[in-house]
Design a protein around this motif. Structure first.
Motif, PDB file in Angstrom:
ATOM      1  N   TYR A 132       0.669  -1.303   0.004  1.00  0.00           N
ATOM      2  CA  TYR A 132      -0.098   0.088  -0.181  1.00  0.00           C
ATOM      3  C   TYR A 132       0.750   1.365  -0.047  1.00  0.00           C
ATOM      4  O   TYR A 132       1.591   1.355   1.002  1.00  0.00           O
ATOM      5  CB  TYR A 132      -0.672  -0.037   1.350  1.00  0.00           C
ATOM      6  CG  TYR A 132      -1.953   1.071   1.144  1.00  0.00           C
ATOM      7  CD1 TYR A 132      -3.368   0.615   1.055  1.00  0.00           C
ATOM      8  CD2 TYR A 132      -1.702   2.355   1.406  1.00  0.00           C
ATOM      9  CE1 TYR A 132      -4.286   1.510   1.033  1.00  0.00           C
ATOM     10  CE2 TYR A 132      -2.888   3.235   1.729  1.00  0.00           C
ATOM     11  CZ  TYR A 132      -4.144   2.692   1.353  1.00  0.00           C
ATOM     12  OH  TYR A 132      -5.105   3.841   1.424  1.00  0.00           O
ATOM     13  N   TRP A 162      -6.979  -6.347   3.962  1.00  0.00           N
ATOM     14  CA  TRP A 162      -6.441  -6.380   4.980  1.00  0.00           C
ATOM     15  C   TRP A 162      -7.410  -6.244   6.113  1.00  0.00           C
ATOM     16  O   TRP A 162      -7.615  -6.956   7.333  1.00  0.00           O
ATOM     17  CB  TRP A 162      -5.522  -5.145   5.151  1.00  0.00           C
ATOM     18  CG  TRP A 162      -4.927  -4.939   6.473  1.00  0.00           C
ATOM     19  CD1 TRP A 162      -3.997  -5.709   7.255  1.00  0.00           C
ATOM     20  CD2 TRP A 162      -4.760  -3.793   7.389  1.00  0.00           C
ATOM     21  NE1 TRP A 162      -3.457  -5.135   8.181  1.00  0.00           N
ATOM     22  CE2 TRP A 162      -4.093  -4.028   8.409  1.00  0.00           C
ATOM     23  CE3 TRP A 162      -5.487  -2.565   7.063  1.00  0.00           C
ATOM     24  CZ2 TRP A 162      -3.921  -3.095   9.567  1.00  0.00           C
ATOM     25  CZ3 TRP A 162      -5.361  -1.509   8.055  1.00  0.00           C
ATOM     26  CH2 TRP A 162      -4.414  -2.150   9.390  1.00  0.00           C
ATOM     27  N   VAL A 204      -0.341  -5.253   6.022  1.00  0.00           N
ATOM     28  CA  VAL A 204      -0.394  -4.370   5.019  1.00  0.00           C
ATOM     29  C   VAL A 204       1.345  -3.877   4.959  1.00  0.00           C
ATOM     30  O   VAL A 204       1.868  -3.519   6.233  1.00  0.00           O
ATOM     31  CB  VAL A 204      -1.206  -3.193   5.104  1.00  0.00           C
ATOM     32  CG1 VAL A 204      -0.648  -2.065   4.210  1.00  0.00           C
ATOM     33  CG2 VAL A 204      -2.533  -3.539   4.727  1.00  0.00           C
TER      34      VAL A 204
END
Length: 601
Positions: free
Chosen positions: A352, A368, A376
């Motif tokens: 991310y 997530w 993440v």
């Protein structure tokens, strides 16, 4: 005069010259010694001047803080205000919350009373409700200034689910949305409650400021909420130039209260922010920094990539098996590479960062949140405003840029109050990777070196170190073994590293003579008689301790001013080299001690 006589004269002249030479050398040595003494005395005076200047500033700042403190003596924590019944009703009916957290009610009561307020509350403490709930029960509009579009989008999404009319203005807002927002500002019948806006948009949009003035004249403007308010201060860890524009709000909109919110800010920054926003002596409410459910740990990050990955695999599959977490990296490239590497080891993780398509980011976030991804792997922008209560661990794959950043990032674990873990993987090389990114900020290096000091400490309670930084008093016994040092006390020993400092100076002198610059890696190599032979110094002994201890000594000399970084731009990057620091004059004195509480091994 005969030839013989001439020869004698010449010989006598030569002898005199030798005698003169010896005297001259002695005099130069004496001057050098005296200059060295003056250098030492100057350094002592400089240090004293620094201490006195800081004390003078602190006394001035304390006067402002006393003014704030007297305002805080009023009982804001009660429910006998005109709006108290409406506040309680909307809390339950709109936000579906039964009970307020610490400092939320005092903040809302003060801001509804038209007082300016700065609220310092840890990440996850419920800062956003302090302006969202008053906005819902007010007739007019609340302007929320926020630095991150992702944070604003997240809050908008949450408010829309609660059927609270909210909108957002930023560089990427479409024309239709901007037009609707501008019209709503001056429409008495509009039910719009909050407008989120970036400081950049505010500073650059004359149209928006014009509409804001009209809204003010119509009595439609209720308050300003400035999120991440520490960004106003040049002494802050995230200074944003466009935040300076917010200094005009008080003069442009007299009587409109300002609520500044931040998770972390020492007193110096709070005072600076008050001055900048023209709200000096306002009410300052500060929640305790301590997160009793968080376990703090620092680990040595292996230099070998495969060893480091094996360590992380072990953590994720065993200690944190089946648990949700966040792994922070410094760069987008690091985030993507680590995601690939951990997936290759059978771990379900998502990547991310800001450069990904919004749709893909949302998909990663959803996976997530639902538990399809265990963790993440993200750059530090991720997590602001994210409300996932069951994050059980936060791992820093690289150290943070400041103690404030570290505190915020680690605080994204355990928002539900259950035990959670914060692990920092520390390596000196990563510090130099970060320093090239932050050295142009006014206090960038100063902030980074505080994190380095935190990592180098082998014995102190982690909480006491964090408390000292945030100017809170803390008793180490209150940690209740919720940090690595309190759980397993270290046996640090105070050692004098001045001799090692002088040895490093010898290596540096030789490098200068060879017209070579030394990175930390090259300096350590030369110390261990490795690397380029031209950089080695024969009379500097090879250390008997491990290389990681050598790096720790270099880190200690760096944060204490005996070494300093020297930055140079190349075509593709900025490189950090090391050179003698401002305290080198002291270090060259054989009687000077440089104490370091560290166990040599």
């Amino acid at each position: 005069m005969s030839v013989k006589d001439t020869k004698e004269v010449v010989m006598i002249d030569d002898d005199d010259d030798d005698e003169y030479q010896v005297t001259e050398n002695d005099e130069i040595a004496a001057i050098d010694y005296e200059l060295q003494q003056i250098e030492s005395e100057l350094q002592i005076l400089q240090d004293r001047k620094k201490i006195l200047t800081q004390r003078k500033e602190k006394l001035r700042d304390d006067a402002l803080l006393k003014k704030s403190f007297s305002l805080s003596k009023k009982n804001w924590d009660n429910e006998d205000f005109d709006w108290s019944a409406r506040l309680r009703k909307s809390l339950k009916d709109v936000f579906k919350i039964e009970k307020l957290r610490e400092l939320q009610l005092p903040t809302m009561n003060a801001i509804m009373s038209k007082e300016d307020v700065i609220l310092i509350m840890p990440t996850g403490g419920g800062k956003s409700l302090c302006y969202q709930l008053p906005a819902v029960i007010s007739k007019g509009i609340t302007i929320v200034v926020s630095p991150l579009v992702s944070l604003m989008e997240d809050q908008l999404h949450g408010l829309h689910k609660l059927h609270v009319k909210t909108t957002m203005l930023c560089g990427k807002a479409d024309k239709e949305s901007v037009k609707m927002t501008m019209n709503a500002l001056v429409d008495k019948n509009s039910d719009l409650k909050l407008i989120y806006v970036t400081p950049e948009y505010m500073a650059k949009s004359n149209r928006f400021m014009n509409k804001l003035q009209k809204a003010y004249e119509l009595g439609r403007l209720e308050r300003f909420a400035i999120d991440e308010v520490h960004c106003c201060s040049q002494w802050g860890h995230d200074f944003r130039p466009d935040y300076k524009f917010l200094g005009v709000l008080k003069s442009m909109f007299p009587g409109i209260p300002i609520l500044g919110l931040t998770a972390t800010a020492p007193a110096k920054i709070i005072v600076d922010v008050q001055k900048m926003l023209d709200i000096s002596g306002c009410l300052v409410l500060r929640a305790s920094f301590n997160r009793p459910n968080l376990y703090y740990e620092v680990r040595r990050k292996p230099a070998d990539k495969e060893t480091c990955l094996a360590m992380m695999e072990n953590l994720l599959k065993n200690r944190f098996g089946g648990k949700s977490g966040i792994i922070y990296t410094t760069t987008i490239k690091d985030a993507e590479q680590l995601t690939t590497d951990l997936r290759d080891r059978g771990i379900k993780v998502g990547c991310y960062h800001a450069m990904l398509e919004a749709e893909y980011r949302s998909e990663v976030y959803s996976k997530w949140m639902s538990g399809k991804y265990q963790a993440v792997i993200a750059t530090i922008a991720f997590g602001l405003g994210i409300d996932k209560p069951d994050v059980r661990f936060v791992i820093h794959h690289c150290v943070s840029k400041s103690m404030e950043n570290f505190y915020q990032e680690s605080g994204r674990a355990g928002r539900d109050g259950k035990k959670s873990v914060s692990i920092v993987l520390y390596r000196l090389a990563d510090v130099f990777k970060l320093s090239t990114m932050v050295f142009q900020d006014k206090v960038g290096l100063q902030n980074l070196y505080k994190v380095l000091t935190y990592c180098l400490d082998q014995t102190s309670c982690r909480r006491s170190l964090i408390a000292t930084h945030f100017e809170e008093t803390w008793n180490a016994s209150d940690c209740v073994e919720m940090c690595d040092h309190c759980r397993k006390p270290g046996v640090g020993k105070e050692i004098d590293v001045a001799q090692y400092c002088r040895q490093l100076y010898q290596i540096m002198t030789k490098a200068v003579q060879n017209e070579t610059r030394l990175t930390a890696l090259k300096l350590v190599d030369a110390w261990y008689s490795k690397g380029a032979s031209s950089l080695r110094v024969s009379n500097v002994p090879v250390p008997r301790f491990a290389r990681e201890t050598a790096e720790a000594i270099i880190g200690h000399l760096l944060v204490n001013g005996y070494l300093q970084e020297d930055f140079h731009f190349s075509a593709y990057s900025t490189i950090s080299y090391l050179k003698r620091g401002p305290k080198s004059g002291l270090a060259l004195n054989n009687d000077h001690k440089i104490l370091f509480n560290y166990e040599l091994h």
